[in-house]
Design a protein around this motif. Structure first.
Motif, PDB file in Angstrom:
ATOM      1  N   PRO A 158      -4.943   7.985   1.161  1.00 58.52           N
ATOM      2  CA  PRO A 158      -4.469   8.140  -0.224  1.00 58.52           C
ATOM      3  C   PRO A 158      -4.528   9.605  -0.653  1.00 58.52           C
ATOM      4  O   PRO A 158      -5.503  10.303  -0.380  1.00 58.52           O
ATOM      5  CB  PRO A 158      -5.432   7.266  -1.034  1.00 58.52           C
TER       6      PRO A 158
ATOM      7  N   PRO B  20      -7.038   9.632  -4.559  1.00 60.03           N
ATOM      8  CA  PRO B  20      -7.882   8.452  -4.834  1.00 60.03           C
ATOM      9  C   PRO B  20      -8.658   8.620  -6.127  1.00 60.03           C
ATOM     10  O   PRO B  20      -9.023   9.734  -6.524  1.00 60.03           O
ATOM     11  CB  PRO B  20      -8.815   8.416  -3.621  1.00 60.03           C
TER      12      PRO B  20
ATOM     13  N   TRP C 228      -6.522   3.866  -6.010  1.00 55.82           N
ATOM     14  CA  TRP C 228      -7.298   3.426  -4.862  1.00 55.82           C
ATOM     15  C   TRP C 228      -8.706   4.002  -4.862  1.00 55.82           C
ATOM     16  O   TRP C 228      -8.947   5.118  -5.322  1.00 55.82           O
ATOM     17  CB  TRP C 228      -6.611   3.846  -3.556  1.00 55.82           C
TER      18      TRP C 228
ATOM     19  N   VAL D 222      -9.171   1.681   2.258  1.00 56.85           N
ATOM     20  CA  VAL D 222      -8.634   1.840   0.909  1.00 56.85           C
ATOM     21  C   VAL D 222      -8.678   0.493   0.208  1.00 56.85           C
ATOM     22  O   VAL D 222      -8.246  -0.526   0.763  1.00 56.85           O
ATOM     23  CB  VAL D 222      -7.185   2.362   0.949  1.00 56.85           C
TER      24      VAL D 222
ATOM     25  N   PRO E 284       0.251   5.354  -0.299  1.00 57.65           N
ATOM     26  CA  PRO E 284      -0.760   6.418  -0.394  1.00 57.65           C
ATOM     27  C   PRO E 284      -0.568   7.372  -1.560  1.00 57.65           C
ATOM     28  O   PRO E 284      -1.529   7.984  -2.020  1.00 57.65           O
ATOM     29  CB  PRO E 284      -0.605   7.158   0.944  1.00 57.65           C
TER      30      PRO E 284
ATOM     31  N   TYR F 149       0.839  -1.192   0.000  1.00 58.89           N
ATOM     32  CA  TYR F 149       0.000   0.000   0.000  1.00 58.89           C
ATOM     33  C   TYR F 149       0.872   1.239   0.000  1.00 58.89           C
ATOM     34  O   TYR F 149       1.726   1.417   0.875  1.00 58.89           O
ATOM     35  CB  TYR F 149      -0.925   0.027   1.210  1.00 58.89           C
TER      36      TYR F 149
END
Length: 265
Positions: A62, A65, A21, A36, A15, A13
């Motif tokens: 994030p 996104p 995401w 997320v 961000p 993951y």
């Protein structure tokens, strides 16, 4: 699991990734939380929660996104068949079900799965906690999330999907792609939860032992799971098609987060 605050992050993951995401948000009287998920498969990559607004200010949100959605609880909602809904009558339908309504934006969402519309309103102040921070967030009605979740799980037989929130139980029953019930009940105790779960089954003409029960909700405790296990034939945690990808984060607790992806994708 501490409900004051906590988080879970999957390997990989990041961000800062651009439009990789989907961000789902949950705001309630007693909780702020987000999840997320990858935009390609909906696999949970990060979950964070707190009793205060701190979760929405976390550095691991994030940055860009692809989409943002939110569920706000409590919710006042009603399902109305498309043919029975006249323009301007939305508030009267809600009032028939709930009586006096809070101030807030009155919205409706088409539910093509059942040929109906979900009319709903949220607490205005709680919504502002989301929309002030995430202006482009799309509201998702909890009742639509529940009924779609039940329908998607009912291919082989009757299923009761439940979500345990603060002083409330959201429930939906479906059988082989046919919705039988979608309702919200006051549930201030474990006995309330069991009573209304059994009432939902009875109201659909089903025996608890013949049903699959999938449970979720951030307020659900082990004692309540044990109660359900005594009466229902096949209790199991409500997770998505990604199965155990986020097992360390207890994804079934975050049903109101993880199921949003299916509603907006």
């Amino acid at each position: 699991m501490s409900m004051d605050q906590g988080s879970w992050m999957a390997d990989g993951y990041e961000p800062s990734l651009q439009r990789a995401w989907h961000l789902s948000l949950l705001v309630a009287d007693d909780l702020r939380a987000w999840c997320v998920q990858s935009v390609d498969e909906g696999i949970p990559m990060a979950i964070r929660w707190s009793r205060t607004g701190a979760a929405f200010d976390a550095e691991d949100l994030p940055l860009h996104p692809a989409s943002v959605s939110f569920v706000s609880l409590p919710e006042w909602s009603a399902l109305v068949p498309e043919g029975a809904l006249e323009r301007g009558s939305e508030a009267s339908h809600l009032s028939l079900v709930h009586g006096r309504l809070p101030t807030g934006a009155l919205r409706d969402e088409p539910i093509t799965d059942i040929g109906a519309r979900c009319i709903y309103v949220h607490d205005d102040e709680l919504e502002r906690h989301v929309l002030d921070r995430f202006p482009g967030a799309r509201p998702v009605p909890m009742s639509a999330l529940m009924l779609r979740g039940a329908l998607s799980r009912s291919a082989t037989g009757p299923v009761l999907l439940i979500h345990r929130g603060h002083d409330r139980l959201d429930a939906a029953v479906a059988d082989k792609g046919r919705l039988l019930l979608c309702n919200t009940y006051p549930a201030r105790s474990s006995q309330d939860l069991l009573y209304y779960a059994l009432l939902a089954a009875e109201g659909c003409g089903l025996t608890p032992s013949s049903m699959q029960v999938e449970f979720g909700g951030y307020q659900l405790v082990q004692h309540e799971v044990n109660l359900l296990s005594r009466y229902f034939g096949k209790p199991s945690a409500a997770t998505g098609p990604w199965h155990n990808a986020a097992h360390e984060g207890d994804p079934w607790r975050w049903l109101a987060l993880t199921e949003q992806f299916a509603c907006v994708s």
